[in-house]
Motif scaffolding. Sequence first.
Motif, PDB file in Angstrom:
ATOM      1  N   TYR A  99     -17.963  20.444  27.222  1.00  0.00           N
ATOM      2  CA  TYR A  99     -17.809  20.198  25.787  1.00  0.00           C
ATOM      3  C   TYR A  99     -18.064  18.731  25.457  1.00  0.00           C
ATOM      4  CZ  TYR A  99     -15.235  19.312  21.445  1.00  0.00           C
ATOM      5  OH  TYR A  99     -14.870  18.912  20.199  1.00  0.00           O
ATOM      6  N   LEU A 126     -22.698  27.651  14.294  1.00  0.00           N
ATOM      7  CA  LEU A 126     -22.767  27.503  15.739  1.00  0.00           C
ATOM      8  C   LEU A 126     -21.378  27.599  16.370  1.00  0.00           C
ATOM      9  CD1 LEU A 126     -24.492  26.967  18.229  1.00  0.00           C
ATOM     10  CD2 LEU A 126     -24.268  24.508  17.777  1.00  0.00           C
ATOM     11  N   ALA A 129     -20.328  30.187  19.240  1.00  0.00           N
ATOM     12  CA  ALA A 129     -19.848  29.656  20.522  1.00  0.00           C
ATOM     13  C   ALA A 129     -18.440  30.143  20.825  1.00  0.00           C
ATOM     14  CB  ALA A 129     -19.893  28.133  20.498  1.00  0.00           C
ATOM     15  N   SER A 130     -17.586  30.221  19.806  1.00  0.00           N
ATOM     16  CA  SER A 130     -16.204  30.665  20.016  1.00  0.00           C
ATOM     17  C   SER A 130     -16.163  32.140  20.405  1.00  0.00           C
ATOM     18  CB  SER A 130     -15.374  30.416  18.750  1.00  0.00           C
ATOM     19  OG  SER A 130     -15.329  29.039  18.453  1.00  0.00           O
ATOM     20  N   LEU A 148     -18.602  33.720  21.924  1.00  0.00           N
ATOM     21  CA  LEU A 148     -19.142  33.761  23.284  1.00  0.00           C
ATOM     22  C   LEU A 148     -18.074  33.373  24.296  1.00  0.00           C
ATOM     23  CD1 LEU A 148     -21.718  34.140  25.045  1.00  0.00           C
ATOM     24  CD2 LEU A 148     -22.125  31.673  24.748  1.00  0.00           C
ATOM     25  N   GLY A 149     -17.316  32.314  24.014  1.00  0.00           N
ATOM     26  CA  GLY A 149     -16.265  31.896  24.929  1.00  0.00           C
ATOM     27  C   GLY A 149     -15.138  32.900  25.021  1.00  0.00           C
ATOM     28  N   THR A 176     -21.072  31.743  31.563  1.00  0.00           N
ATOM     29  CA  THR A 176     -20.963  32.049  30.135  1.00  0.00           C
ATOM     30  C   THR A 176     -19.923  31.155  29.466  1.00  0.00           C
ATOM     31  OG1 THR A 176     -21.545  34.354  30.578  1.00  0.00           O
ATOM     32  CG2 THR A 176     -20.537  33.871  28.454  1.00  0.00           C
ATOM     33  N   ALA A 190     -20.587  28.408  26.530  1.00  0.00           N
ATOM     34  CA  ALA A 190     -19.865  28.435  25.260  1.00  0.00           C
ATOM     35  C   ALA A 190     -19.238  27.082  24.953  1.00  0.00           C
ATOM     36  CB  ALA A 190     -18.786  29.522  25.296  1.00  0.00           C
ATOM     37  N   ARG A 191     -18.674  26.451  25.969  1.00  0.00           N
ATOM     38  CA  ARG A 191     -18.062  25.132  25.753  1.00  0.00           C
ATOM     39  C   ARG A 191     -19.117  24.098  25.363  1.00  0.00           C
ATOM     40  NH1 ARG A 191     -13.941  23.678  24.079  1.00  0.00           N
ATOM     41  NH2 ARG A 191     -13.392  21.976  25.479  1.00  0.00           N
ATOM     42  N   LEU A 207     -21.914  24.711  23.770  1.00  0.00           N
ATOM     43  CA  LEU A 207     -22.294  25.001  22.386  1.00  0.00           C
ATOM     44  C   LEU A 207     -21.215  24.537  21.415  1.00  0.00           C
ATOM     45  CD1 LEU A 207     -23.896  28.550  22.813  1.00  0.00           C
ATOM     46  CD2 LEU A 207     -25.070  26.384  22.343  1.00  0.00           C
ATOM     47  N   GLN A 208     -19.941  24.654  21.810  1.00  0.00           N
ATOM     48  CA  GLN A 208     -18.873  24.119  20.969  1.00  0.00           C
ATOM     49  C   GLN A 208     -19.002  22.597  20.837  1.00  0.00           C
ATOM     50  OE1 GLN A 208     -15.206  25.672  22.776  1.00  0.00           O
ATOM     51  NE2 GLN A 208     -14.930  26.973  20.981  1.00  0.00           N
TER      52      GLN A 208
END
Length: 474
Positions: A61, A91, A95-96, A98-99, A107, A111-112, A114-115
Amino acid sequence: MTTHTTSPPRFGSRQRLILFVLLGAGFMLSVDFSILNVALPEVGAGVGLGLAGLPWIASAYALPAAGFTLMFGRMADLFGRRKLFLCGMVLLIGASLLGGFAASPETLLAARALQGFATAMTIPAALSLLTTTFAEGAARDRVLGLNGALLSAGFTVGALVGGTLVSLMSWRAAFFINVPVAVVILLLTPFLIRESSLPDRVRLDLPGALTVTGGLLAVIYAVIEKNIPSAVVGVLLLAAFWMIELRSPAPLAPVRILRRPTVKWGNYAGFVVFAMEPAMIFLTTLYLQKILGFSPLTTGLVFGVPGLAAVAAGVIAGRFIGRFGSRKVLTVGLAVQGLATLPLVFLGADRMALAVLVPALFIGFFGHVTSIVAYTVTATSGLPDEEQGLATGLASMTQQVAITVGIPILSSVAATQSVELTGIHLALSVNVAVTLVSVAFIWFGLRPRDEHRPAAATVPLSRAADEELAAASD
């Protein structure tokens, strides 16, 4: 003689809704960051990520959040602040989700990351929308104070409720909690916030964007992984960025702005504020759990109660700035942050240390948030609206980079000692020294540029001389 008292600025209903949207976004991100830190062991176990890989949940992140913030801040100026803010929200939702549904380490880390990108897009865009919606002066100072209060409240709320939320539901709740809040913000924004005015000719300094982003990513990675080759590459890229900005006809970050004392010393202050205080919290967490043997829940309470002082500081810091000026408030607040850390250097292994620790945290958090508000006001003042994305991008980048590198650096200092308590004391001593020395640098760096000039004769200045003097005092 009569005295005049200036009442705090009042906001209309539409302005309150704008504050709800923009400040709510920052609050949501700070809550999420704090909750996820509490949930790291459960998150790792849930996707099969080993103990050695847990730090990368935070690092995945932090790298894009810090590395891309300046570029996205400038893009907000060029392509539209509201547009970038909305893209960041979209986004973040993706991302959230996905996580929250992640079943593998790959994965989860994607996701992190993308966050982190969503944060790099959202924070400078939201902050520049605030600084352009509310005029420089008492109104903006109050708004930035509320922003600091809510950011601090977000960290406090996350620390207090994170463990409970994860225990009652699942670590996946730390991701899913973002979604409904972000959807509400996404729906309200187009009706409340107008798009910023755009320049006639849009040009993005691509070489500057690539070199500064690559340089920041390399330097941050070098600090996290203690990788010297990466540090060398990062320094070279940042040097190349500076040379490009000197020669570019449309620079990403014009050197004339970077050289302004308010921008330069304001961001230096922000770096110290955000590098030293989170590192202190990390070291104190180790002290509470490993030396005093407290549980994570008790540790959260120890930080949560003094966190109320941080919220109070954010509410009244704007008034302090209006009365005493940002220079005085910034240096005094930062000095309070450093001096409040000093008693922690002498704490022993007895639980009676809480009698010293809790009041010190209370005072330190107050100084910390006061400094945050004052540095944000300093770093964004005196610039036209069309450059507020750059100014807020710089301020947000400073915050993200400082949070990312402060903890690894002081943790390395602590690791030089064989006795854990001794190492914590040494790292906290370095924290205090860096903070207090920086107070002196900032005080002199932000001094009025004409205060040492001889008194001028009472002759009217020409317009050219007046402009020259105004430029010098920038």
